[in-house]
Design an enzyme around this catalytic site. Structure first.
Site, PDB file in Angstrom:
ATOM      1  N   TYR A   1       4.337   3.309   5.670  1.00  0.00           N
ATOM      2  CA  TYR A   1       2.923   3.245   5.485  1.00  0.00           C
ATOM      3  C   TYR A   1       2.349   2.126   4.897  1.00  0.00           C
ATOM      4  O   TYR A   1       1.563   1.217   5.366  1.00  0.00           O
ATOM      5  CB  TYR A   1       1.996   4.645   5.366  1.00  0.00           C
ATOM      6  CG  TYR A   1       0.593   4.442   5.573  1.00  0.00           C
ATOM      7  CD1 TYR A   1       0.074   4.294   6.756  1.00  0.00           C
ATOM      8  CD2 TYR A   1      -0.376   4.420   4.262  1.00  0.00           C
ATOM      9  CE1 TYR A   1      -1.491   4.169   6.933  1.00  0.00           C
ATOM     10  CE2 TYR A   1      -1.523   4.438   4.311  1.00  0.00           C
ATOM     11  CZ  TYR A   1      -2.178   4.308   5.898  1.00  0.00           C
ATOM     12  OH  TYR A   1      -3.575   4.185   5.753  1.00  0.00           O
TER      13      TYR A   1
ATOM     14  N   SER B   1      -6.203   0.218   3.304  1.00  0.00           N
ATOM     15  CA  SER B   1      -6.534   1.493   2.630  1.00  0.00           C
ATOM     16  C   SER B   1      -5.780   0.972   1.218  1.00  0.00           C
ATOM     17  O   SER B   1      -5.302  -0.057   1.296  1.00  0.00           O
ATOM     18  CB  SER B   1      -5.065   2.238   3.167  1.00  0.00           C
ATOM     19  OG  SER B   1      -4.520   3.366   2.379  1.00  0.00           O
TER      20      SER B   1
END
Length: 236
Positions: free
Chosen positions: A146, A133
């Site tokens: 995250y 990501s």
């Protein structure tokens, strides 16, 4: 790599990027096995599903043994796609959510990669693709947990590729920006769905990486929507 008849494992295959990737690779003649908690909608003679919680090492090891025994061939490609994120301010992030993200995004990826590597090295061919990501490259407010998991995957991957490259095994990371999946349903202020990339876009990148020449190695690929805020409105 010629993908025809190759055994490919994809985690998180029930929807989104995992589903789109499985469909593309099946079209290329690969045998695809999905590892996850839900089988998803794929109906194809070259597709099978193994129910497994990637957070559990023993479950991953069982799924691997079942996969190679059933297929009668080693795993040539692993796409580590399973992942999740929980939004929250750092001091308000629950310990349970913190551990859930690390158990899935980091430990699960470690367990899955660990089981396929010995045979890849023995065969002197293999490819590990980690769906990371942009949160693995840049900190994001209200997403410290995250981001921490994705930074961990980035470091793990960059170390691993230097260990296994001499065995003919590739390790590639793809860093997508916003993709139109259910991942963002719990995130506030995310890009509007109509301006996001599509899962099929990421699947096309994965296909391109896998079909690269043997001595050509993609390490990190960053992909973003061209117009994350949409087409500018014409001035009056």
């Amino acid at each position: 790599m010629n993908l025809e008849n190759k055994l490919i494992v994809i985690t998180g295959v029930s929807s989104g990027i995992g589903l789109a990737t499985a469909q593309v690779l099946l079209e290329k003649g690969a045998f695809v096995v999905g590892w996850g908690r839900r089988p998803g909608p794929i109906k194809h003679p070259n597709f099978s599903f193994a129910e497994v919680d990637v957070r559990k090492q023993a479950a991953v090891e069982r799924a691997y043994q079942e996969t190679v025994e059933r297929a009668g061939r080693p795993v040539s490609v692993l796409v580590n796609n399973a992942g999740l994120g929980k939004q929250g301010l750092f001091e308000e992030q629950s310990v349970e959510d913190w551990h859930l993200m690390f158990d899935t995004n980091v430990h699960g990826l470690f367990y899955c990669t660990r089981v396929v590597l010995p045979e890849m090295k023995k065969q002197e061919e293999g490819h590990i693709i980690n769906i990371v990501s942009l949160a693995g490259l840049n900190g994001v407010e209200k997403a410290s947990g995250y981001c921490a998991t994705k930074f961990a995957v980035r470091g793990m991957s960059q170390s691993l590729y230097k260990e296994v490259r001499e065995f003919g095994v590739k390790v590639s990371c793809i860093y997508p920006g916003s993709v139109n999946t259910n991942f963002f349903s719990d995130f506030q202020n995310s890009t509007a769905p109509e301006n996001m990339m599509q899962p099929e876009d990421i699947a096309s990148t994965i296909l391109h990486v896998l079909q690269s020449p043997p001595n050509y190695h993609h390490i990190d690929i960053e992909v973003r929507p061209l117009r994350p805020k949409g087409k500018p409105q014409a001035s009056k």
